[in-house]
Structures are given as structure tokens and as C-alpha cells.
Design a protein around this motif. Structure first.
Motif, PDB file in Angstrom:
ATOM      1  N   GLU A  70       0.872  -1.130   0.049  1.00 60.60           N
ATOM      2  CA  GLU A  70       0.026  -0.078   0.112  1.00 60.60           C
ATOM      3  C   GLU A  70       0.852   1.136  -0.041  1.00 60.60           C
ATOM      4  N   MET A  71       0.611   2.127  -1.179  1.00 60.62           N
ATOM      5  CA  MET A  71       1.532   3.318  -1.180  1.00 60.62           C
ATOM      6  C   MET A  71       0.732   4.609  -1.090  1.00 60.62           C
ATOM      7  N   SER A  72       1.057   5.361  -0.245  1.00 63.61           N
ATOM      8  CA  SER A  72       0.259   6.745  -0.017  1.00 63.61           C
ATOM      9  C   SER A  72       1.334   7.868  -0.119  1.00 63.61           C
ATOM     10  N   SER A  73       0.803   9.076  -0.027  1.00 65.72           N
ATOM     11  CA  SER A  73       1.432  10.186  -0.286  1.00 65.72           C
ATOM     12  C   SER A  73       2.694   9.996  -1.396  1.00 65.72           C
ATOM     13  N   LEU A  74       2.251   9.695  -2.535  1.00 64.66           N
ATOM     14  CA  LEU A  74       3.084   9.258  -3.378  1.00 64.66           C
ATOM     15  C   LEU A  74       4.006  10.521  -4.047  1.00 64.66           C
TER      16      LEU A  74
END
Length: 127
Positions: free
Chosen positions: A81-85
Motif C-alpha cells: 500500500e503506497m500513499s503520499s506518492l
């Protein structure tokens, strides 16, 4: 040997989120330690995060606080899960697996030695 297929990549704006999946099949996938790696254009492949069968987790500094690795044993799938890419996250993301003997950090640091690799999924982060 376990076979790996990545999915979930795509084009996203900076600040957005994506969830990558790494589906494992073949050998008893639950018995494998799995890591995520990435390679940006013109750069060497680098580790992102690793997860061992005893649920030890390691994140590279670039991923800490923004990415989360997890595993669904019933689906033999590992997620990232990747956020604030950020635009600098743009790369082809690969998952890799092996039956690792050592620390989870060493697994990430020596990822080039892992024996099973997927073909990768492209993540592009636009500004």
C-alpha cells in the motif's frame, strides 16, 4: 520455485495512493519470504520493503511512514500500500521471493540474491 505476478501499477498524481499486489503460485507460497523492489529509469534496482514468514518487516527510509507491506496467506498475495506518492516514486516495482535465512533487513539489502522475481508493474507519479 514460486511464480510471482505483480499488478496494481498505474498513473497517479503526486499525493495519491496505489495498492500493488504480488500474487504467488507454484510452490507453497506461504513458506516464502517476499520483498518489494523498484527500479527507476537510469537507476539501479533498490529495495522498498520486505516481509518474512515470521512477519518481520523492513522498510527502506524512502518508504517509511508512507508504504505498508502486508500478506494475505489465504490468497497467497503480498500487498504494498503506497500513499503520499511522490514523483520520485516513479519506477517499475518488482516483487521477489525466496526462503531467506537471515534478518529481514539483510533480505532487502541483498535482494539481488533472491531467486524468484516477477516481471514488474509500472508506477508513474505525475506532478
Amino acid at each position: 520455485q514460486v511464480q510471482l505476478v505483480e499488478s496494481g501499477g498505474g498513473l497517479v498524481q503526486a499525493g495519491g495512493s496505489l495498492r500493488l499486489s504480488c500474487a504467488a503460485s507454484g510452490a507453497t507460497a506461504d513458506h516464502y519470504d517476499i520483498g518489494w523492489f523498484r527500479q527507476a529509469p537510469g537507476k539501479d534496482r533498490e529495495a522498498v520493503s520486505c516481509l518474512t514468514t515470521d512477519v518481520s518487516i523492513y522498510y527502506e527510509d524512502s518508504a517509511k511512514g508512507r508504504f505498508t507491506i502486508s500478506k494475505d496467506n489465504d490468497k497467497s498475495t503480498v500487498y504494498l500500500e503506497m500513499s503520499s506518492l511522490k514523483t520520485e516514486d516513479t519506477a517499475v516495482y518488482y516483487c521477489a521471493a525466496d526462503q531467506w535465512r537471515g534478518s529481514v533487513q539483510a533480505m532487502c539489502e541483498k535482494g539481488y540474491t533472491l531467486r524468484s522475481w516477477g516481471r514488474g508493474t509500472q508506477v508513474t507519479v505525475s506532478s
